[in-house]
Design a protein around this motif. Structure first.
Motif, mmCIF file in Angstrom:
data_model
loop_
_atom_site.group_PDB
_atom_site.id
_atom_site.type_symbol
_atom_site.label_atom_id
_atom_site.label_comp_id
_atom_site.label_asym_id
_atom_site.label_seq_id
_atom_site.Cartn_x
_atom_site.Cartn_y
_atom_site.Cartn_z
ATOM 1 N N VAL A 51 0.849 -1.185 0.000
ATOM 2 C CA VAL A 51 0.000 0.000 0.000
ATOM 3 C C VAL A 51 0.889 1.241 0.000
ATOM 4 C CG1 VAL A 51 -1.954 -1.128 1.114
ATOM 5 C CG2 VAL A 51 -0.194 -0.065 2.509
ATOM 6 N N TRP A 52 0.344 2.386 -0.360
ATOM 7 C CA TRP A 52 1.133 3.596 -0.567
ATOM 8 C C TRP A 52 1.869 4.059 0.687
ATOM 9 C CZ3 TRP A 52 0.237 8.011 2.157
ATOM 10 C CH2 TRP A 52 -0.955 8.077 2.860
ATOM 11 N N ILE A 53 1.304 3.825 1.855
ATOM 12 C CA ILE A 53 1.945 4.295 3.079
ATOM 13 C C ILE A 53 3.295 3.591 3.313
ATOM 14 C CG2 ILE A 53 0.832 2.691 4.656
ATOM 15 C CD1 ILE A 53 1.379 6.390 5.379
ATOM 16 N N THR A 54 3.413 2.368 2.833
ATOM 17 C CA THR A 54 4.677 1.639 2.954
ATOM 18 C C THR A 54 5.778 2.349 2.178
ATOM 19 O OG1 THR A 54 3.429 -0.408 3.117
ATOM 20 C CG2 THR A 54 5.779 -0.605 2.624
ATOM 21 N N TYR A 55 5.453 2.789 0.973
ATOM 22 C CA TYR A 55 6.436 3.507 0.164
ATOM 23 C C TYR A 55 6.820 4.831 0.823
ATOM 24 C CZ TYR A 55 4.823 0.184 -3.293
ATOM 25 O OH TYR A 55 4.489 -0.959 -3.941
ATOM 26 N N LEU A 56 5.837 5.489 1.406
ATOM 27 C CA LEU A 56 6.104 6.762 2.070
ATOM 28 C C LEU A 56 7.001 6.577 3.289
ATOM 29 C CD1 LEU A 56 5.453 9.783 2.121
ATOM 30 C CD2 LEU A 56 3.524 9.231 3.603
ATOM 31 N N ILE A 57 6.754 5.538 4.064
ATOM 32 C CA ILE A 57 7.529 5.304 5.280
ATOM 33 C C ILE A 57 8.967 4.884 4.961
ATOM 34 C CG2 ILE A 57 7.762 3.750 7.265
ATOM 35 C CD1 ILE A 57 4.695 3.818 7.477
ATOM 36 N N ILE A 58 9.153 4.075 3.924
ATOM 37 C CA ILE A 58 10.489 3.543 3.642
ATOM 38 C C ILE A 58 11.306 4.467 2.743
ATOM 39 C CG2 ILE A 58 11.762 1.638 2.583
ATOM 40 C CD1 ILE A 58 9.584 -0.211 3.636
ATOM 41 N N SER A 59 10.724 4.953 1.649
ATOM 42 C CA SER A 59 11.506 5.800 0.742
ATOM 43 C C SER A 59 11.396 7.275 1.075
ATOM 44 C CB SER A 59 11.101 5.555 -0.708
ATOM 45 O OG SER A 59 9.762 5.964 -0.913
ATOM 46 N N GLY A 60 10.377 7.669 1.820
ATOM 47 C CA GLY A 60 10.216 9.074 2.184
ATOM 48 C C GLY A 60 11.412 9.654 2.919
ATOM 49 N N PRO A 61 11.936 8.976 3.953
ATOM 50 C CA PRO A 61 13.117 9.519 4.632
ATOM 51 C C PRO A 61 14.335 9.674 3.718
ATOM 52 C CG PRO A 61 12.063 7.896 6.012
ATOM 53 C CD PRO A 61 11.372 7.837 4.673
ATOM 54 N N ALA A 62 14.502 8.782 2.754
ATOM 55 C CA ALA A 62 15.628 8.916 1.823
ATOM 56 C C ALA A 62 15.477 10.192 0.997
ATOM 57 C CB ALA A 62 15.722 7.696 0.914
ATOM 58 N N PHE A 63 14.259 10.464 0.515
ATOM 59 C CA PHE A 63 14.027 11.694 -0.242
ATOM 60 C C PHE A 63 14.200 12.929 0.648
ATOM 61 C CE2 PHE A 63 11.516 8.796 -3.017
ATOM 62 C CZ PHE A 63 12.252 8.996 -4.179
#
Length: 86
Positions: free
Chosen positions: A54-66
């Protein structure tokens, strides 16, 4: 698993950690390159796993890298202003 199979599995699963540590080491020396590397790591995760979670997984994992990449690039842009004020 045997000892060597366990060691191999551990090393394989630590590859993302090693990549982040390498990006951090580069970013301490060259902020703009490090910012690009962190953005590339976030993008690589999105490309490799798109459609699996789900989209929140991408936000939690890749968001900090961005976010970290953006902060390094912002620090690079504001370097003169930050040093002039110090």
């Amino acid at each position: 698993y045997g000892f060597w199979e366990t060691v191999a599995a551990l090393l394989i699963h630590l590859i993302p950690t090693y990549l982040i540590l390498i990006a951090l080491a580069v970013a301490w020396r060259w902020e703009w390159v490090g910012g690009l590397l962190f953005a590339a790591l976030g993008t690589a995760y999105l490309v490799m796993t798109w459609g699996r979670f789900v989209w929140i997984t991408y936000l939690i994992i890749s968001g900090p890298a961005f976010l970290i990449g953006g902060l390094f690039v912002a620090g690079w842009f504001l370097r003169r202003e930050l040093r002039a004020g110090a």
